[in-house]
Design a protein around this motif. Structure first.
Motif, PDB file in Angstrom:
ATOM      1  N   LYS A  93       0.877  -1.343   0.051  1.00  0.00           N
ATOM      2  CA  LYS A  93       0.090   0.036   0.121  1.00  0.00           C
ATOM      3  C   LYS A  93       0.810   1.241  -0.050  1.00  0.00           C
ATOM      4  N   ASN A  94       1.990   1.418   0.855  1.00  0.00           N
ATOM      5  CA  ASN A  94       2.839   2.369   0.797  1.00  0.00           C
ATOM      6  C   ASN A  94       3.275   2.719  -0.634  1.00  0.00           C
ATOM      7  N   ILE A  95       3.730   1.647  -1.400  1.00  0.00           N
ATOM      8  CA  ILE A  95       4.242   1.798  -2.777  1.00  0.00           C
ATOM      9  C   ILE A  95       3.192   2.545  -3.441  1.00  0.00           C
ATOM     10  N   PHE A  96       1.792   1.817  -3.802  1.00  0.00           N
ATOM     11  CA  PHE A  96       0.993   2.352  -4.365  1.00  0.00           C
ATOM     12  C   PHE A  96       0.467   3.837  -4.070  1.00  0.00           C
ATOM     13  N   VAL A  97       0.262   4.017  -2.690  1.00  0.00           N
ATOM     14  CA  VAL A  97      -0.044   5.495  -2.292  1.00  0.00           C
ATOM     15  C   VAL A  97       1.009   6.363  -2.912  1.00  0.00           C
ATOM     16  N   PHE A  98       2.257   5.885  -2.946  1.00  0.00           N
ATOM     17  CA  PHE A  98       3.529   6.859  -3.540  1.00  0.00           C
ATOM     18  C   PHE A  98       3.304   7.195  -4.896  1.00  0.00           C
ATOM     19  N   VAL A  99       2.795   5.905  -5.496  1.00  0.00           N
ATOM     20  CA  VAL A  99       2.617   6.048  -7.096  1.00  0.00           C
ATOM     21  C   VAL A  99       1.370   7.086  -7.428  1.00  0.00           C
ATOM     22  N   GLN A 100       0.506   7.072  -6.386  1.00  0.00           N
ATOM     23  CA  GLN A 100      -0.897   7.929  -6.582  1.00  0.00           C
ATOM     24  C   GLN A 100      -0.405   9.108  -6.522  1.00  0.00           C
ATOM     25  N   TRP A 101       0.191   9.582  -5.432  1.00  0.00           N
ATOM     26  CA  TRP A 101       0.542  10.874  -5.165  1.00  0.00           C
ATOM     27  C   TRP A 101       1.537  11.377  -6.272  1.00  0.00           C
ATOM     28  N   LEU A 102       2.556  10.488  -6.703  1.00  0.00           N
ATOM     29  CA  LEU A 102       3.491  10.954  -7.807  1.00  0.00           C
ATOM     30  C   LEU A 102       2.661  11.153  -9.132  1.00  0.00           C
ATOM     31  N   CYS A 103       1.488  10.588  -9.375  1.00  0.00           N
ATOM     32  CA  CYS A 103       0.551  10.711 -10.471  1.00  0.00           C
ATOM     33  C   CYS A 103       0.064  12.233 -10.472  1.00  0.00           C
ATOM     34  N   ILE A 104      -0.564  12.422  -9.266  1.00  0.00           N
ATOM     35  CA  ILE A 104      -1.208  13.805  -8.992  1.00  0.00           C
ATOM     36  C   ILE A 104      -0.541  14.892  -9.240  1.00  0.00           C
ATOM     37  N   SER A 105       0.891  14.771  -8.439  1.00  0.00           N
ATOM     38  CA  SER A 105       1.878  15.853  -8.407  1.00  0.00           C
ATOM     39  C   SER A 105       2.262  16.254  -9.692  1.00  0.00           C
ATOM     40  N   THR A 106       2.707  15.196 -10.653  1.00  0.00           N
ATOM     41  CA  THR A 106       3.178  15.338 -11.952  1.00  0.00           C
ATOM     42  C   THR A 106       2.300  15.877 -12.972  1.00  0.00           C
ATOM     43  N   LEU A 107       1.032  15.499 -12.462  1.00  0.00           N
ATOM     44  CA  LEU A 107      -0.003  15.865 -13.326  1.00  0.00           C
ATOM     45  C   LEU A 107      -0.157  17.446 -13.210  1.00  0.00           C
ATOM     46  N   PHE A 108      -0.189  18.179 -11.988  1.00  0.00           N
ATOM     47  CA  PHE A 108      -0.255  19.395 -11.614  1.00  0.00           C
ATOM     48  C   PHE A 108       0.923  20.218 -12.118  1.00  0.00           C
ATOM     49  N   ALA A 109       2.252  19.452 -11.754  1.00  0.00           N
ATOM     50  CA  ALA A 109       3.293  20.282 -12.417  1.00  0.00           C
ATOM     51  C   ALA A 109       3.380  20.228 -13.957  1.00  0.00           C
TER      52      ALA A 109
END
Length: 213
Positions: A93-109
């Motif tokens: 879950k920690n890995i998947f949550v990191f990937v999800q936050w990475l997805c959101i942050s790179t989308l905005f950036a």
């Protein structure tokens, strides 16, 4: 072409590369019809001895748990789980949550970066992302094609510092409904999506360049 290789375009290209990869992972892992199809295609009911209804219920619970907004504790409705199994799923879950936050942050950036680039009529970052990103599925796809089992094992050795991922079906029957072939199908789907987004990025950059010229 030199304009495309500016530092800002290279930076944004990496941002979009990370977005394409993370978004593909998130999309596939949450695309439950893929697993539902594999229940029959891989004969999971027969191999596990668990009813299709229970298989779906427990799988849905696992997917929901791995969401950013998922429950804090994993509790399978009809399957037992050992302490080591619980720890492993927490690590997953920690890995998947990191990937999800990475997805959101790179989308905005990426969106913010495109806003300024489009004002200058510069689509070089999209072109670079379309050219560089396919290198990832090319390398990973080659490794998977050479030896999927070795790739699968190596992946776990890299991301996990213990052997809790080696489940005992007697104490963690969930492993019987998660065959390696399903993860292979997920890996292939992720690589295909990454290539698709790469091609889309390159095509959009070409269309915009022509429109602005």
């Amino acid at each position: 072409m030199k304009k495309s290789f500016s530092p800002s375009n290279l930076t944004l290209a990496v941002v979009f590369m990370l977005f394409f990869i993370s978004f593909s992972v998130v999309l596939v892992l949450n695309f439950r019809p893929l697993y539902y199809h594999d229940i029959e295609a891989l004969g999971i009911v027969e191999s596990s001895g668990i009813s299709e209804e229970d298989i779906r219920t427990n799988y849905d619970t696992l997917i929901s748990y791995n969401s950013i907004f998922g429950q804090k504790e994993l509790d399978f409705p009809t399957l037992a789980m050992s302490e080591s199994g619980k720890i492993h799923f927490e690590e997953v879950k920690n890995i998947f949550v990191f990937v999800q936050w990475l997805c959101i942050s790179t989308l905005f950036a990426g969106t913010a970066g495109l806003f300024f680039k489009f004002r200058k009529k510069d689509a070089g970052c999209l072109k670079l992302a379309g050219v560089l990103t396919p290198l990832v599925p090319a390398v990973l796809g080659g490794l998977i094609a050479l030896n999927w089992e070795n790739f699968f094992v190596t992946f776990h050795h890299i991301f996990f510092r213990n052997d809790y991922w080696l489940f005992n079906p007697a104490t963690d029957p969930v492993i019987t409904i998660l065959p390696d072939a399903f993860f292979l199908h997920c890996a292939i789907a992720i690589l295909v999506l990454i290539i698709f987004f790469s091609l889309l990025s390159f095509l959009v950059s070409q269309l915009l360049s022509r429109h602005w010229s």
